[in-house]
Design a protein around this motif. Structure first.
Motif, mmCIF file in Angstrom:
data_model
loop_
_atom_site.group_PDB
_atom_site.id
_atom_site.type_symbol
_atom_site.label_atom_id
_atom_site.label_comp_id
_atom_site.label_asym_id
_atom_site.label_seq_id
_atom_site.Cartn_x
_atom_site.Cartn_y
_atom_site.Cartn_z
ATOM 1 N N ARG A 3 92.896 1.852 0.221
ATOM 2 C CA ARG A 3 93.376 0.503 -0.047
ATOM 3 C C ARG A 3 94.777 0.524 -0.664
ATOM 4 N N ARG A 4 95.046 1.566 -1.472
ATOM 5 C CA ARG A 4 96.346 1.686 -2.138
ATOM 6 C C ARG A 4 96.832 3.118 -1.990
ATOM 7 N N ILE A 5 98.052 3.245 -1.485
ATOM 8 C CA ILE A 5 98.644 4.564 -1.261
ATOM 9 C C ILE A 5 99.899 4.681 -2.116
ATOM 10 N N LEU A 6 99.971 5.756 -2.874
ATOM 11 C CA LEU A 6 101.124 6.028 -3.734
ATOM 12 C C LEU A 6 102.029 7.044 -3.042
ATOM 13 N N VAL A 7 103.323 6.726 -2.973
ATOM 14 C CA VAL A 7 104.280 7.630 -2.339
ATOM 15 C C VAL A 7 105.433 7.901 -3.309
ATOM 16 N N TYR A 110 94.802 4.054 -7.233
ATOM 17 C CA TYR A 110 95.224 4.601 -5.939
ATOM 18 C C TYR A 110 94.099 5.403 -5.297
ATOM 19 N N ASP A 111 94.091 5.403 -3.974
ATOM 20 C CA ASP A 111 93.101 6.148 -3.195
ATOM 21 C C ASP A 111 93.698 7.403 -2.571
ATOM 22 N N LEU A 112 95.035 7.463 -2.487
ATOM 23 C CA LEU A 112 95.716 8.554 -1.804
ATOM 24 C C LEU A 112 97.143 8.652 -2.304
ATOM 25 N N ILE A 113 97.638 9.879 -2.366
ATOM 26 C CA ILE A 113 99.059 10.135 -2.619
ATOM 27 C C ILE A 113 99.603 10.822 -1.378
ATOM 28 N N PRO A 142 92.935 12.308 -3.440
ATOM 29 C CA PRO A 142 93.458 13.203 -2.403
ATOM 30 C C PRO A 142 94.985 13.110 -2.287
ATOM 31 N N VAL A 143 95.589 14.242 -1.924
ATOM 32 C CA VAL A 143 97.033 14.319 -1.735
ATOM 33 C C VAL A 143 97.299 14.779 -0.309
#
Length: 157
Positions: A3-7, A110-113, A142-143
């Protein structure tokens, strides 16, 4: 799923590729993408160090570093080409990059980086290890690591 991805970005081409991959993942899922840049002043420079550009007043080196990072972020965002409909937000914060990003992942929902393997680290990579490597070890989510162009499965074919 996501739902939320951190970059995390350092404004390099590797960061640009990471944002594109995150946006491509986010588009069909309806996920949002948060672009973040963590700036840090060198530890050997105190907050009291003042600088002055010609025609300007004295100001702290920290303010100048932050201002330059903001300008770099605006230039970086202006050059992005992303799929339509992807919600992208951006922000900046200060601190040691890997530590701050792990904190963001823990508290930000966050759900993912999604992170590139190479940035501007150069010799610092040899001395301190890369931010991507620390994120892989420490992240509570998870990354997804994006290799430089020309590496990875597509390069083998």
């Amino acid at each position: 799923m996501f739902r939320r991805i951190l970059v995390p970005v350092d404004y390099s081409e590797h960061s640009r590729a990471s944002v594109r991959i995150a946006a491509e993942l986010a588009a069909p899922l309806g996920a949002s993408v948060d672009i973040i840049h963590v700036w840090d002043r060198p530890t050997y420079v105190s907050d009291g160090v003042m600088v002055r550009r010609p025609g300007e007043e004295h100001r702290s080196l920290s303010d100048l570093i932050r201002e330059n990072a903001e300008n770099d972020m605006n230039e970086f965002l202006a050059k992005l080409e992303l799929p339509a409909g992807v919600v992208v937000k951006h922000r900046m914060c200060s601190g040691e990059p890997a530590q701050k990003l792990v904190e963001e992942a823990r508290t930000g929902g966050y759900d993912l980086i999604v992170v590139g393997t190479h940035g501007r680290a150069g010799v610092l990579h040899l001395l301190l290890g890369s931010t991507a490597e620390r994120l892989i070890r420490l992240s509570p989510v998870p990354v997804l690591v994006v290799p430089p162009k020309g590496r990875g499965p597509a390069a083998v074919i």
